[in-house]
Design a protein around this motif. Structure first.
Motif, PDB file in Angstrom:
ATOM      1  N   SER A   1      16.413  16.684   7.021  1.00  0.00           N
ATOM      2  CA  SER A   1      15.840  15.349   7.225  1.00  0.00           C
ATOM      3  C   SER A   1      14.429  15.453   7.811  1.00  0.00           C
ATOM      4  O   SER A   1      13.562  14.629   7.485  1.00  0.00           O
ATOM      5  CB  SER A   1      16.743  14.524   8.152  1.00  0.00           C
ATOM      6  OG  SER A   1      16.938  15.189   9.393  1.00  0.00           O
ATOM      7  N   ASP A   2      14.174  16.469   8.646  1.00  0.00           N
ATOM      8  CA  ASP A   2      12.825  16.668   9.185  1.00  0.00           C
ATOM      9  C   ASP A   2      11.849  17.058   8.084  1.00  0.00           C
ATOM     10  O   ASP A   2      10.689  16.630   8.081  1.00  0.00           O
ATOM     11  CB  ASP A   2      12.845  17.758  10.261  1.00  0.00           C
ATOM     12  CG  ASP A   2      13.536  17.306  11.536  1.00  0.00           C
ATOM     13  OD1 ASP A   2      13.844  16.101  11.640  1.00  0.00           O
ATOM     14  OD2 ASP A   2      13.788  18.153  12.413  1.00  0.00           O
ATOM     15  N   MET A   3      12.323  17.894   7.146  1.00  0.00           N
ATOM     16  CA  MET A   3      11.477  18.273   6.013  1.00  0.00           C
ATOM     17  C   MET A   3      11.155  17.065   5.148  1.00  0.00           C
ATOM     18  O   MET A   3      10.032  16.908   4.651  1.00  0.00           O
ATOM     19  CB  MET A   3      12.182  19.352   5.176  1.00  0.00           C
ATOM     20  CG  MET A   3      12.346  20.678   5.865  1.00  0.00           C
ATOM     21  SD  MET A   3      13.171  21.889   4.795  1.00  0.00           S
ATOM     22  CE  MET A   3      13.619  23.142   5.984  1.00  0.00           C
ATOM     23  N   GLN A   4      12.156  16.207   4.950  1.00  0.00           N
ATOM     24  CA  GLN A   4      11.940  14.994   4.164  1.00  0.00           C
ATOM     25  C   GLN A   4      10.849  14.135   4.793  1.00  0.00           C
ATOM     26  O   GLN A   4       9.954  13.636   4.104  1.00  0.00           O
ATOM     27  CB  GLN A   4      13.236  14.195   4.044  1.00  0.00           C
ATOM     28  CG  GLN A   4      13.070  12.902   3.250  1.00  0.00           C
ATOM     29  CD  GLN A   4      14.290  12.013   3.342  1.00  0.00           C
ATOM     30  OE1 GLN A   4      15.312  12.399   3.911  1.00  0.00           O
ATOM     31  NE2 GLN A   4      14.198  10.827   2.788  1.00  0.00           N
TER      32      GLN A   4
ATOM     33  N   TYR B   1       8.524  15.181   6.987  1.00  0.00           N
ATOM     34  CA  TYR B   1       7.262  15.932   7.056  1.00  0.00           C
ATOM     35  C   TYR B   1       6.500  15.849   5.746  1.00  0.00           C
ATOM     36  O   TYR B   1       5.278  15.652   5.728  1.00  0.00           O
ATOM     37  CB  TYR B   1       7.553  17.388   7.413  1.00  0.00           C
ATOM     38  CG  TYR B   1       6.324  18.251   7.559  1.00  0.00           C
ATOM     39  CD1 TYR B   1       5.666  18.349   8.782  1.00  0.00           C
ATOM     40  CD2 TYR B   1       5.828  18.987   6.482  1.00  0.00           C
ATOM     41  CE1 TYR B   1       4.537  19.150   8.925  1.00  0.00           C
ATOM     42  CE2 TYR B   1       4.696  19.786   6.615  1.00  0.00           C
ATOM     43  CZ  TYR B   1       4.064  19.868   7.833  1.00  0.00           C
ATOM     44  OH  TYR B   1       2.946  20.654   7.966  1.00  0.00           O
ATOM     45  N   PHE B   2       7.224  16.003   4.626  1.00  0.00           N
ATOM     46  CA  PHE B   2       6.578  15.971   3.313  1.00  0.00           C
ATOM     47  C   PHE B   2       6.579  14.575   2.683  1.00  0.00           C
ATOM     48  O   PHE B   2       6.148  14.413   1.550  1.00  0.00           O
ATOM     49  CB  PHE B   2       7.263  16.966   2.373  1.00  0.00           C
ATOM     50  CG  PHE B   2       7.035  18.408   2.750  1.00  0.00           C
ATOM     51  CD1 PHE B   2       5.784  18.980   2.639  1.00  0.00           C
ATOM     52  CD2 PHE B   2       8.085  19.189   3.227  1.00  0.00           C
ATOM     53  CE1 PHE B   2       5.572  20.313   2.988  1.00  0.00           C
ATOM     54  CE2 PHE B   2       7.889  20.523   3.577  1.00  0.00           C
ATOM     55  CZ  PHE B   2       6.624  21.083   3.458  1.00  0.00           C
TER      56      PHE B   2
ATOM     57  N   ALA C   1      16.077  14.325  -2.586  1.00  0.00           N
ATOM     58  CA  ALA C   1      15.139  15.413  -2.894  1.00  0.00           C
ATOM     59  C   ALA C   1      15.264  16.551  -1.903  1.00  0.00           C
ATOM     60  O   ALA C   1      14.978  17.711  -2.226  1.00  0.00           O
ATOM     61  CB  ALA C   1      13.711  14.886  -2.911  1.00  0.00           C
ATOM     62  N   GLN C   2      15.696  16.274  -0.673  1.00  0.00           N
ATOM     63  CA  GLN C   2      15.832  17.316   0.335  1.00  0.00           C
ATOM     64  C   GLN C   2      16.874  18.351  -0.066  1.00  0.00           C
ATOM     65  O   GLN C   2      16.817  19.498   0.374  1.00  0.00           O
ATOM     66  CB  GLN C   2      16.202  16.698   1.674  1.00  0.00           C
ATOM     67  CG  GLN C   2      17.579  16.052   1.717  1.00  0.00           C
ATOM     68  CD  GLN C   2      17.839  15.337   3.036  1.00  0.00           C
ATOM     69  OE1 GLN C   2      16.961  14.698   3.599  1.00  0.00           O
ATOM     70  NE2 GLN C   2      19.067  15.449   3.532  1.00  0.00           N
TER      71      GLN C   2
ATOM     72  N   SER D   1       2.802  22.288   1.111  1.00  0.00           N
ATOM     73  CA  SER D   1       3.344  21.193   0.305  1.00  0.00           C
ATOM     74  C   SER D   1       4.806  21.470  -0.001  1.00  0.00           C
ATOM     75  O   SER D   1       5.277  22.615   0.082  1.00  0.00           O
ATOM     76  CB  SER D   1       2.562  21.044  -1.003  1.00  0.00           C
ATOM     77  OG  SER D   1       2.789  22.152  -1.863  1.00  0.00           O
ATOM     78  N   PHE D   2       5.516  20.416  -0.379  1.00  0.00           N
ATOM     79  CA  PHE D   2       6.934  20.555  -0.700  1.00  0.00           C
ATOM     80  C   PHE D   2       7.124  21.426  -1.934  1.00  0.00           C
ATOM     81  O   PHE D   2       8.082  22.217  -2.009  1.00  0.00           O
ATOM     82  CB  PHE D   2       7.550  19.175  -0.924  1.00  0.00           C
ATOM     83  CG  PHE D   2       9.057  19.201  -1.054  1.00  0.00           C
ATOM     84  CD1 PHE D   2       9.862  19.638  -0.007  1.00  0.00           C
ATOM     85  CD2 PHE D   2       9.671  18.783  -2.230  1.00  0.00           C
ATOM     86  CE1 PHE D   2      11.244  19.663  -0.126  1.00  0.00           C
ATOM     87  CE2 PHE D   2      11.059  18.801  -2.354  1.00  0.00           C
ATOM     88  CZ  PHE D   2      11.838  19.234  -1.296  1.00  0.00           C
TER      89      PHE D   2
END
Length: 416
Positions: free
Chosen positions: A46-49, A51-52, A59-60, A110-111
């Motif tokens: 969820s943090d990556m979601q 952040y990007f 998508a995560q 970037s993701f």
């Protein structure tokens, strides 16, 4: 336990004999690289979601799926390489790439580049899966291999049990998801040093195969044309799709469906711990009961549990208690399937153990990852799609085993 003694394994090389307990620990440590690379970051998805700035919440899941795809595809190449050059050289180079890829994930701007680095990380980790299984097959076969693999899986099971809590601890300590990949790089370095210093080369010089297209084709043809090997490999792909679909959607299920995201690592560890318990039990029972009798019964239990799960979810009668009880039953049963199906599939493939291990790894990671990722992609805020998909996958697995065994299920013999 029987293997936790001073028994040693001699090889044809000049390396010192290796105690069996240490061999088991190294193999489990190698296999744990994959479990950690997947499960340690579940709390960070969820943090990556955020952040990007990903607009699609599902998508995560790609952070997990692309790793599994790379892990699965690469094993097809590692099999012939380990049968030609030996187990240790291939493993050493792959672990180096794994560490570099983990550091690349840490600094990905970037993701898309994060997903690319994750794919490379998974591709390098394919060697750990192939070498781990191949080394065990180099020394053991039949029920003894299943027993050893059960103990390996018991130790390996600590990774998914502890990984989410470790990931949460790393996040709490450093405050960002980047530190999770640094933790992976450090762990991989430790395992690499231990493996290179202590792991013996188990491929005898006379068993090395030429790295030519015709030789590779012949080796894979031998696996594909073996009814037992290919049947159990294909069935395993559908069975472990259940594991990957659960892993991919687990953080969303505990947080969104049941509203207990804060205690997610605890509940996740409980389910994973069930596999550890059944692997320990399997290691004690497999010699007397037999691989087929245990694994076929467990597969049937998984199928029934997931059908019940799907019916409860679709009918709107699912509660967290019913969800968790059925997950516990499914994962307890899964622990009786993995090591036994692996040993049964590898039993006829002694001289091409690397190739056989590669194809088994491909089907149970790439195949399972694709099927499981596809099932998880239907997540809609309820568990219904997940367990309908899991029940269908298990039904396919059970049908494949029926065809493979020509209807003679639950059998037992001296070796299997």
């Amino acid at each position: 336990m029987a293997i936790a003694d001073s028994t040693t394994l001699s090889t044809t090389q000049d390396t010192p004999p290796l105690p069996v307990w240490e061999l088991v620990c190294i193999v489990a440590g190698l296999m744990a690289l994959n479990a950690l690379a997947i499960d340690i970051m579940l709390p960070a998805l969820s943090d990556m979601q955020a952040y990007f700035q990903l607009s699609n919440e599902n998508a995560q899941q790609r952070v997990v799926v692309v790793y599994v795809v790379g892990l699965g595809l690469s094993q097809l190449f590692y099999g012939p390489l380990t049968d030609r050059f030996g187990r240790k050289p291939v493993l050493g180079w792959a672990l180096l790439v794994y560490i570099i890829a983990a550091l690349a994930c840490l600094i990905a701007p970037s993701f898309e580049l994060l997903l690319l680095a994750r794919f490379i990380q998974g591709a390098s980790a394919g060697a750990t899966r192939v070498v781990a299984t191949t080394i065990i097959r180099d020394f053991y076969s039949g029920r003894r291999m299943a027993e050893i693999m059960s103990v390996v899986m018991l130790i390996f099971a600590a990774a998914p049990i502890l990984a989410p809590s470790i990931g949460l601890g790393v996040l709490s300590l450093f405050g960002n998801w980047h530190s999770v990949f640094l933790a992976l790089a450090i762990y991989a370095f430790i395992v690499a040093v231990w493996s290179m210093v202590r792991l013996p080369e188990t491929l005898k010089p006379e068993n090395r195969t030429a790295l030519r297209p015709d030789t590779i084709f012949k080796s894979y043809k031998s696996v594909f044309t073996n009814r037992i090997s290919i049947g159990y490999m294909l069935a395993s792909a559908f069975i472990f799709a259940n594991l990957f679909s659960y892993i991919a959607a687990s953080e969303q299920i505990y947080s969104d469906v049941f509203g207990i995201g804060a205690s997610f690592p605890f509940w996740f560890a409980g389910v994973a711990g069930c596999m550890a318990i059944s692997n320990l039990t399997n290691s004690k029972l497999v010699r007397s009961v037999g691989m087929r009798r245990l694994s076929h019964t467990a597969l049937l239990v998984m199928l029934i549990a997931n059908i019940l799960h799907a019916l409860l979810s679709i009918s709107g009668h699912e509660t967290f208690v019913s969800f968790y009880i059925l997950m516990v039953i499914s994962f307890l049963a899964m622990g009786f399937v993995g090591a036994n199906f692996n040993a049964t599939a590898m039993e006829p493939l002694g001289r091409i153990a690397g190739t056989g291990s590669a194809l088994y790894g491909f089907t149970t990671t790439f195949g399972s990852g694709v099927i499981g990722g596809w099932i998880a992609s239907f997540y809609d805020g309820t568990t219904g799609p997940l367990f309908v998909g899991n029940a269908l996958a298990l039904g396919a697995a059970f049908s494949i085993i029926c065809l493979t065994e020509r209807g003679r299920l639950f059998s037992s013999s001296q070796s299997v």
